[in-house]
Design a protein around this motif. Structure first.
Motif, PDB file in Angstrom:
ATOM      1  N   ASP A  50      -3.527   7.885  66.343  1.00 33.89           N
ATOM      2  CA  ASP A  50      -4.238   8.553  65.248  1.00 33.89           C
ATOM      3  C   ASP A  50      -3.528   9.851  64.861  1.00 33.89           C
ATOM      4  OD1 ASP A  50      -6.148   9.409  63.441  1.00 33.89           O
ATOM      5  OD2 ASP A  50      -7.687   9.816  64.930  1.00 33.89           O
ATOM      6  N   GLU A  51      -3.151  10.636  65.873  1.00 36.11           N
ATOM      7  CA  GLU A  51      -2.489  11.917  65.598  1.00 36.11           C
ATOM      8  C   GLU A  51      -1.141  11.704  64.910  1.00 36.11           C
ATOM      9  OE1 GLU A  51      -3.949  14.621  65.757  1.00 36.11           O
ATOM     10  OE2 GLU A  51      -5.612  14.295  67.139  1.00 36.11           O
ATOM     11  N   THR A  96     -18.361  10.034  70.163  1.00 40.14           N
ATOM     12  CA  THR A  96     -17.551   9.022  70.841  1.00 40.14           C
ATOM     13  C   THR A  96     -16.056   9.255  70.688  1.00 40.14           C
ATOM     14  OG1 THR A  96     -17.693   7.603  68.874  1.00 40.14           O
ATOM     15  CG2 THR A  96     -19.312   7.238  70.634  1.00 40.14           C
ATOM     16  N   TYR A  97     -15.671  10.145  69.754  1.00 35.42           N
ATOM     17  CA  TYR A  97     -14.234  10.346  69.512  1.00 35.42           C
ATOM     18  C   TYR A  97     -14.014  11.730  68.914  1.00 35.42           C
ATOM     19  CZ  TYR A  97      -9.522   9.509  67.717  1.00 35.42           C
ATOM     20  OH  TYR A  97      -8.178   9.585  67.453  1.00 35.42           O
ATOM     21  N   LEU A  98     -13.000  12.411  69.414  1.00 34.03           N
ATOM     22  CA  LEU A  98     -12.649  13.741  68.901  1.00 34.03           C
ATOM     23  C   LEU A  98     -11.138  13.820  68.756  1.00 34.03           C
ATOM     24  CD1 LEU A  98     -13.568  16.709  68.242  1.00 34.03           C
ATOM     25  CD2 LEU A  98     -13.128  17.227  70.653  1.00 34.03           C
ATOM     26  N   SER A  99     -10.685  13.935  67.523  1.00 33.42           N
ATOM     27  CA  SER A  99      -9.247  14.101  67.279  1.00 33.42           C
ATOM     28  C   SER A  99      -8.961  15.579  67.008  1.00 33.42           C
ATOM     29  CB  SER A  99      -8.808  13.258  66.076  1.00 33.42           C
ATOM     30  OG  SER A  99      -9.262  13.854  64.868  1.00 33.42           O
ATOM     31  N   SER A 100      -7.686  15.898  66.782  1.00 33.88           N
ATOM     32  CA  SER A 100      -7.339  17.296  66.522  1.00 33.88           C
ATOM     33  C   SER A 100      -8.017  17.803  65.254  1.00 33.88           C
ATOM     34  CB  SER A 100      -5.817  17.462  66.413  1.00 33.88           C
ATOM     35  OG  SER A 100      -5.305  16.799  65.284  1.00 33.88           O
ATOM     36  N   ALA A 101      -8.241  16.907  64.282  1.00 34.31           N
ATOM     37  CA  ALA A 101      -8.913  17.320  63.044  1.00 34.31           C
ATOM     38  C   ALA A 101     -10.356  17.727  63.315  1.00 34.31           C
ATOM     39  CB  ALA A 101      -8.868  16.184  62.022  1.00 34.31           C
ATOM     40  N   ASP A 127     -13.183  13.186  63.244  1.00 32.43           N
ATOM     41  CA  ASP A 127     -11.755  12.973  62.992  1.00 32.43           C
ATOM     42  C   ASP A 127     -11.416  13.423  61.578  1.00 32.43           C
ATOM     43  OD1 ASP A 127     -12.880  11.012  61.448  1.00 32.43           O
ATOM     44  OD2 ASP A 127     -12.039   9.320  62.556  1.00 32.43           O
ATOM     45  N   SER A 128     -10.258  13.023  61.085  1.00 30.54           N
ATOM     46  CA  SER A 128      -9.815  13.505  59.776  1.00 30.54           C
ATOM     47  C   SER A 128     -10.741  13.042  58.651  1.00 30.54           C
ATOM     48  CB  SER A 128      -8.380  13.041  59.498  1.00 30.54           C
ATOM     49  OG  SER A 128      -8.279  11.636  59.592  1.00 30.54           O
ATOM     50  N   ARG A 129     -11.437  11.929  58.857  1.00 30.37           N
ATOM     51  CA  ARG A 129     -12.345  11.441  57.820  1.00 30.37           C
ATOM     52  C   ARG A 129     -13.642  12.239  57.764  1.00 30.37           C
ATOM     53  NH1 ARG A 129     -12.664   5.261  59.374  1.00 30.37           N
ATOM     54  NH2 ARG A 129     -12.288   6.180  61.422  1.00 30.37           N
ATOM     55  N   LEU A 177      -1.535  16.631  71.700  1.00 30.71           N
ATOM     56  CA  LEU A 177      -2.466  15.602  72.145  1.00 30.71           C
ATOM     57  C   LEU A 177      -1.783  14.248  72.223  1.00 30.71           C
ATOM     58  CD1 LEU A 177      -5.727  16.570  70.193  1.00 30.71           C
ATOM     59  CD2 LEU A 177      -5.262  16.864  72.629  1.00 30.71           C
ATOM     60  N   LEU A 191      -5.313  27.548  62.572  1.00 33.35           N
ATOM     61  CA  LEU A 191      -5.947  26.278  62.886  1.00 33.35           C
ATOM     62  C   LEU A 191      -4.881  25.189  62.849  1.00 33.35           C
ATOM     63  CD1 LEU A 191      -9.197  26.568  60.736  1.00 33.35           C
ATOM     64  CD2 LEU A 191      -9.043  26.600  63.217  1.00 33.35           C
ATOM     65  N   THR A 208      -9.837  16.282  75.856  1.00 42.82           N
ATOM     66  CA  THR A 208      -9.191  16.684  74.599  1.00 42.82           C
ATOM     67  C   THR A 208      -9.340  18.186  74.382  1.00 42.82           C
ATOM     68  OG1 THR A 208      -9.617  14.507  73.617  1.00 42.82           O
ATOM     69  CG2 THR A 208      -9.176  16.318  72.089  1.00 42.82           C
ATOM     70  N   TYR A 212      -8.768   5.083  74.970  1.00 39.46           N
ATOM     71  CA  TYR A 212      -9.129   6.253  74.157  1.00 39.46           C
ATOM     72  C   TYR A 212      -7.878   7.087  73.870  1.00 39.46           C
ATOM     73  CZ  TYR A 212     -11.610  10.537  72.779  1.00 39.46           C
ATOM     74  OH  TYR A 212     -12.057  11.644  72.107  1.00 39.46           O
ATOM     75  N   ARG A 216      -5.474   5.438  71.444  1.00 38.46           N
ATOM     76  CA  ARG A 216      -5.967   5.569  70.069  1.00 38.46           C
ATOM     77  C   ARG A 216      -5.737   6.995  69.552  1.00 38.46           C
ATOM     78  NH1 ARG A 216     -12.149   5.793  67.673  1.00 38.46           N
ATOM     79  NH2 ARG A 216     -11.459   6.575  65.651  1.00 38.46           N
ATOM     80  N   LEU A 217      -6.023   7.973  70.400  1.00 37.10           N
ATOM     81  CA  LEU A 217      -5.857   9.370  69.992  1.00 37.10           C
ATOM     82  C   LEU A 217      -4.399   9.656  69.628  1.00 37.10           C
ATOM     83  CD1 LEU A 217      -7.066  12.225  69.677  1.00 37.10           C
ATOM     84  CD2 LEU A 217      -6.611  12.591  72.104  1.00 37.10           C
ATOM     85  N   TYR A 268      -4.775  26.820  71.759  1.00 35.65           N
ATOM     86  CA  TYR A 268      -6.050  27.540  71.728  1.00 35.65           C
ATOM     87  C   TYR A 268      -6.373  28.227  73.049  1.00 35.65           C
ATOM     88  CZ  TYR A 268      -6.611  24.736  67.491  1.00 35.65           C
ATOM     89  OH  TYR A 268      -6.432  24.153  66.269  1.00 35.65           O
ATOM     90  N   LEU A 321     -11.471  18.732  66.275  1.00 31.15           N
ATOM     91  CA  LEU A 321     -11.407  19.919  67.132  1.00 31.15           C
ATOM     92  C   LEU A 321     -11.165  21.183  66.305  1.00 31.15           C
ATOM     93  CD1 LEU A 321     -11.420  20.990  70.037  1.00 31.15           C
ATOM     94  CD2 LEU A 321      -8.972  20.588  70.114  1.00 31.15           C
ATOM     95  N   ARG A 322     -10.366  21.068  65.261  1.00 28.61           N
ATOM     96  CA  ARG A 322     -10.112  22.224  64.380  1.00 28.61           C
ATOM     97  C   ARG A 322     -11.417  22.770  63.812  1.00 28.61           C
ATOM     98  NH1 ARG A 322      -5.358  19.627  62.692  1.00 28.61           N
ATOM     99  NH2 ARG A 322      -6.354  18.649  60.912  1.00 28.61           N
ATOM    100  N   GLU A 338     -13.572  11.959  78.116  1.00 24.26           N
ATOM    101  CA  GLU A 338     -12.455  11.909  77.151  1.00 24.26           C
ATOM    102  C   GLU A 338     -12.522  13.079  76.167  1.00 24.26           C
ATOM    103  OE1 GLU A 338     -14.432   9.267  77.809  1.00 24.26           O
ATOM    104  OE2 GLU A 338     -13.036   8.073  79.034  1.00 24.26           O
ATOM    105  N   VAL A 339     -13.719  13.369  75.675  1.00 24.02           N
ATOM    106  CA  VAL A 339     -13.876  14.491  74.743  1.00 24.02           C
ATOM    107  C   VAL A 339     -13.568  15.806  75.454  1.00 24.02           C
ATOM    108  CG1 VAL A 339     -15.591  15.815  73.426  1.00 24.02           C
ATOM    109  CG2 VAL A 339     -15.456  13.325  73.162  1.00 24.02           C
ATOM    110  N   GLU A 347     -17.904   9.895  65.257  1.00 25.07           N
ATOM    111  CA  GLU A 347     -16.506  10.259  65.449  1.00 25.07           C
ATOM    112  C   GLU A 347     -16.145  11.493  64.621  1.00 25.07           C
ATOM    113  OE1 GLU A 347     -14.181   6.763  64.652  1.00 25.07           O
ATOM    114  OE2 GLU A 347     -14.874   5.804  66.490  1.00 25.07           O
ATOM    115  N   CYS A 384      -2.100  21.212  67.213  1.00 23.73           N
ATOM    116  CA  CYS A 384      -2.310  20.560  68.510  1.00 23.73           C
ATOM    117  C   CYS A 384      -2.256  19.039  68.436  1.00 23.73           C
ATOM    118  CB  CYS A 384      -3.607  21.030  69.156  1.00 23.73           C
ATOM    119  SG  CYS A 384      -5.077  20.669  68.218  1.00 23.73           S
ATOM    120  N   GLY A 385      -2.015  18.481  67.274  1.00 25.60           N
ATOM    121  CA  GLY A 385      -1.953  17.028  67.145  1.00 25.60           C
ATOM    122  C   GLY A 385      -0.830  16.410  67.950  1.00 25.60           C
TER     123      GLY A 385
END
Lengths: 106, 143
Positions: free
Chosen positions: B42-43, A53-58, A23-25, B111, B104, A88, B35, B38-39, B94, A60-61, A84-85, A21, B107-108
């Motif tokens: 999360d955002e 399996t997962y892509l958040s804005s963090a 993400d921000s972590r 999304l 940067l 995004t 998905y 969750r996204l 973007y 993607l940045r 899904e990815v 994943e 976009c949170g």
């Protein structure tokens, strides 16, 4: 779930395989990977995201950061993206700047 | 975490995906719907932590539930009022040369808003309450 990052650089081609994943972590470790790659002479960057399996804005940045660090002359290819990815990436418009290959197309 | 409810006080929201996955399964949502829910969650949680609380620890509560027609998630925090539905989305950040020359981030919220069927916000009792809804498919799931 953390992010596993496997990187190889051969004759100007950098390949980064992402598993887990983004993400921000996990973003800090991905930033560090991109920073190291951008310090080497590469002409092409391939991001294999088949097991991402997962892509958040963090996450993607980090990919956008790679584009900014490497510049317009370095082609970035994102391969094997899940629906899904890929969605995004497209929602943010980043597909305009990279070559995005969906899993279904491979 | 109990039921569809959890409390986050700083630190990474590791329990959030667990809650959303369980809710999505019980609601009979598709993999893609789960998905996206969750996204979006999360955002919004990340936004509250990084911008609402400016990186400091602060209470974030997430609760969820099922209706006949939808699954919902509510994110509550005590940060200053912020309506995520009020800001114009504009062009994808973007698109074009934005990825090369733009800042940067940014976009949170896009999304989050694009990932669910409805997003509503209210500020009451000193709390932001943002509610996300995803439509359920007919004849699928429990509850």
């Amino acid at each position: 779930m953390t992010l596993r990052i496997d990187t190889t650089v051969t004759e100007g081609l950098a390949t980064v395989v992402l598993e887990g994943e983004a993400d921000s972590r996990s973003a800090p470790s991905l930033y560090e990977t991109i920073r190291r790659i951008s310090a080497t002479p590469v002409t092409r960057l391939v991001l294999d995201v088949e097991r991402l399996t997962y892509l958040s804005s963090a996450g993607l940045r980090c990919l956008v950061y790679a584009h900014q660090q490497l510049g317009r002359s370095v082609r970035i290819v994102i391969t094997n993206a899940s629906a899904e990815v890929a969605e995004t990436i497209r929602l943010t418009g980043f597909d305009h700047s990279v070559t995005l290959v969906d899993r279904a197309a491979t | 975490m109990s039921g569809y409810r959890l409390r986050l006080n700083g630190g990474p929201p590791g329990a959030l995906p667990v809650l959303v996955t369980r809710l999505a399964t019980d609601a009979g949502l598709s993999t893609a719907q789960g998905y996206r829910l969750r996204l979006a969650a999360d955002e919004l949680v990340t936004n509250a932590r990084e911008h609402g609380y400016r990186g400091r620890d602060g209470l974030i509560e997430v609760s969820g539930g099922l209706r006949a027609d939808a699954a919902w998630l509510r994110i509550e925090d005590c940060a200053p009022p912020f309506d995520p539905s009020a800001h114009p989305l504009g062009e994808p950040p973007y698109a074009g040369t934005g990825a090369l020359t733009g800042r940067l981030g940014g976009c949170g919220l896009l999304l989050a808003r694009r990932s669910v069927d409805a997003l509503t916000w209210e500020y009451a009792d000193g709390r932001n309450r943002t509610t996300l809804c995803v439509r359920r498919r007919r004849g699928v799931g429990r509850g």
